[in-house]
Motif scaffolding. Structure first.
Motif, PDB file in Angstrom:
ATOM      1  N   GLU A  67       0.818  -1.208   0.000  1.00 18.40           N
ATOM      2  CA  GLU A  67       0.000   0.000   0.000  1.00 18.40           C
ATOM      3  C   GLU A  67       0.854   1.261   0.000  1.00 18.40           C
ATOM      4  O   GLU A  67       0.575   2.228  -0.724  1.00 18.40           O
ATOM      5  N   ARG A  68       1.938   1.261   0.777  1.00 18.36           N
ATOM      6  CA  ARG A  68       2.794   2.446   0.866  1.00 18.36           C
ATOM      7  C   ARG A  68       3.378   2.824  -0.483  1.00 18.36           C
ATOM      8  O   ARG A  68       3.538   4.002  -0.805  1.00 18.36           O
ATOM      9  N   HIS A  69       3.714   1.804  -1.273  1.00 21.56           N
ATOM     10  CA  HIS A  69       4.363   2.074  -2.557  1.00 21.56           C
ATOM     11  C   HIS A  69       3.395   1.976  -3.741  1.00 21.56           C
ATOM     12  O   HIS A  69       3.842   2.020  -4.895  1.00 21.56           O
ATOM     13  N   HIS A  70       2.102   1.839  -3.448  1.00 21.95           N
ATOM     14  CA  HIS A  70       1.055   1.856  -4.480  1.00 21.95           C
ATOM     15  C   HIS A  70       1.333   0.813  -5.576  1.00 21.95           C
ATOM     16  O   HIS A  70       1.299   1.114  -6.777  1.00 21.95           O
TER      17      HIS A  70
ATOM     18  N   THR B  10      -3.428  -2.372  -7.902  1.00 15.62           N
ATOM     19  CA  THR B  10      -4.644  -1.664  -8.278  1.00 15.62           C
ATOM     20  C   THR B  10      -5.729  -1.968  -7.235  1.00 15.62           C
ATOM     21  O   THR B  10      -5.577  -2.859  -6.380  1.00 15.62           O
ATOM     22  N   GLU B  11      -6.806  -1.259  -7.318  1.00 15.40           N
ATOM     23  CA  GLU B  11      -7.934  -1.518  -6.417  1.00 15.40           C
ATOM     24  C   GLU B  11      -8.456  -2.935  -6.602  1.00 15.40           C
ATOM     25  O   GLU B  11      -8.824  -3.616  -5.634  1.00 15.40           O
TER      26      GLU B  11
ATOM     27  N   THR C  41      -6.293  -5.436  -4.776  1.00 10.93           N
ATOM     28  CA  THR C  41      -6.554  -5.378  -3.337  1.00 10.93           C
ATOM     29  C   THR C  41      -7.808  -6.165  -2.992  1.00 10.93           C
ATOM     30  O   THR C  41      -7.833  -6.926  -2.017  1.00 10.93           O
TER      31      THR C  41
END
Length: 496
Positions: free
Chosen positions: A8-11, A14-15, A18
């Motif tokens: 999550e921190r480094h993106h 995609t949604e 997740t």
């Protein structure tokens, strides 16, 4: 408040990824899985993995999994190519000195339950530095970048897999301590016997000899969700061809990677050896090929961008230039389509394998076989150059890199040939050493894959070549270039 995890921190997801990760957690619990093989492809296209228990796997779905850089250091025979503890031999990448940990991040789109392995799942990963940046040596990341370049042009890549491989009955695994080998020198290959009596292409009466095993294979592959389309007995003794429905590029590369792994493991479990080596040293052996069926799709309309809008032409200008790029850059591309020493013994005249650049309409002797035509939605090109031991991610990335260069440069592929083995089109490199020489001079591949990666692959392949030449030093080049050597059988038969 819970601190965001590494992913999550480094993106990095995609949604959709997740959301899928939460579904995967539920499946692991519902199916009472004990081990999840968290796997990644190395530079050779071979899967490496760590098996995690559920709680550790759930943590990896948030923070990735710490892994060693060790799998980047060895050639196909396990010889150390890069010593991370020596200043002048550390991959030329400062972040890799000292063999630090990197992060393997699972891709939730690639989760499988393995039907042949009790309470076991598998998921494929991408590799990142601990600062969240992609590893430049990751072959899957290289394909993803090539696909991103394509998508920026409003296009998608669709691939159909046509893969040949050998099946043999395992008689002796050769596991005595004197036979198992060591780093840089693989052990004696297993002793095998044939699964059918003689060469009989597509002979229906051979089916009972191996039907039960083929059913087990098909059942497992389908249960995993792989898009298996057909199964057939090919030309060699114990040679088979499996084909898969056309699917998007990254999914196709993942499918090939998992298919090879699954086939080898299932067959071994049943007392057989499956080998994707190009030309095994077996009686009655024909060469294995991996034909890559390819087309580009308009992302807006969903239509095949290779279709001609003119009834007087076979293909669109896009298809013509894409094919022209693949043909122009064939020599350096061979490092990725034919990465083993053994592969170059497949290129023989009148053998159903190409031996030079060129294309033909529905011609199986040409490197590129064009299929379809005006108003045919299935119009595509079939590149017949590849070997089934190729790294799927690099094979496909090389096609996109060369094809799009052809589009940008509006390259003309020339006229189709009806006599592919006598045309004056340039021949392929005669061996892997020639191929890496062409790659070292390619500005296109240095630009698109990165000079660090190209240097890495050249040194990796040079190590393999050096060991081979040392092993055949008592033979003339005419001998070892024409026949399959014992060294090749030890190096590739069981590995691929």
């Amino acid at each position: 408040m819970k601190r965001p995890g590494f992913i999550e921190r480094h993106h990095l997801w995609t949604e959709n990824q997740t959301e899928l990760s939460e579904q995967i957690k539920a499946v692991v619990k519902e199916q009472d899985l004990l081990l999840i093989r968290t796997a990644w492809s190395d530079q050779h296209g071979i899967l490496r993995s760590k098996s995690l228990l559920p709680q550790a796997f759930f943590n990896a779905l948030e923070n990735g999994m710490q892994i060693s850089t060790g799998t980047f250091l060895f050639d196909t025979g396990g010889a150390l190519v890069f010593n991370p503890f020596v200043a002048n031999n550390s991959l030329e990448i400062p972040e890799m000195k000292g063999a630090p940990n990197i992060i393997a991040v699972p891709d939730p789109h690639t989760f499988y339950i393995l039907p042949w392995a009790k309470r076991t799942g598998l998921i494929l990963c991408d590799q990142y530095y601990q600062n969240g940046q992609p590893i430049p040596l990751s072959s899957r990341s290289i394909l993803c970048q090539s696909l991103a370049d394509l998508q920026h042009r409003g296009l998608d890549y669709v691939v159909g897999l046509e893969v040949e491989w050998y099946l043999a009955k395992l008689e002796d695994p050769m596991l005595a301590m004197a036979d198992v080998g060591h780093s840089g020198k693989p052990g004696e290959p297993p002793k095998v016997s044939a699964v059918e009596h003689s060469f009989q292409y597509l002979l229906e009466s051979h089916n009972p000899e191996i039907h039960d095993l083929l059913c087990i294979l098909a059942e497992n592959l389908v249960q995993m969700g792989l898009p298996l389309r057909s199964v057939e007995n090919e030309g060699g003794i114990g040679q088979f061809e499996f084909t898969f429905d056309p699917i998007p590029g990254l999914q196709a590369a993942d499918t090939m990677t998992v298919f090879r792994m699954a086939t080898k493991q299932i067959c071994r479990q049943q007392g057989y050896i499956a080998s994707f080596m190009c030309r095994p040293k077996l009686q009655g052996c024909s060469s294995n090929g991996w034909h890559l069926h390819q087309s580009l799709i308009n992302r807006t309309t969903g239509e095949n961008a290779f279709i001609s809008a003119n009834s007087n032409t076979l293909m669109s200008d896009l298809a013509k230039h894409f094919m022209g790029g693949i043909l122009k850059h064939v020599n350096p591309t061979c490092v990725f389509t034919n990465p083993t020493i053994n592969a170059y013994k497949r290129f023989r005249p009148n053998s159903l394998a190409p031996d030079r650049a060129g294309w033909g309409w529905e011609n199986r002797g040409a490197m590129i076989r064009f299929q379809g035509g005006f108003d045919d939605p299935n119009t595509h090109i079939e590149n017949r150059i590849g070997e089934p031991a190729a790294n799927p991610y690099l094979y496909m990335a090389s096609q996109l890199i060369c094809g799009l260069d052809g589009v940008d440069s509006q390259l003309d592929p020339g006229s189709p040939t009806e006599e592919p083995y006598t045309t004056e089109n340039p021949p392929f490199p005669s061996n892997l050493l020639e191929a890496i020489s062409y790659l070292s001079q390619s500005e296109l591949f240095a630009q698109k894959m990165g000079q660090q990666f190209i240097n890495f692959m050249i040194k990796m392949k040079q190590s393999e070549i050096n060991r081979f030449l040392k092993a055949v030093a008592d033979q003339s080049p005419e001998e070892y270039s024409q026949r399959v050597t014992d060294w090749e059988q030890r190096e590739y038969f069981e590995l691929f």
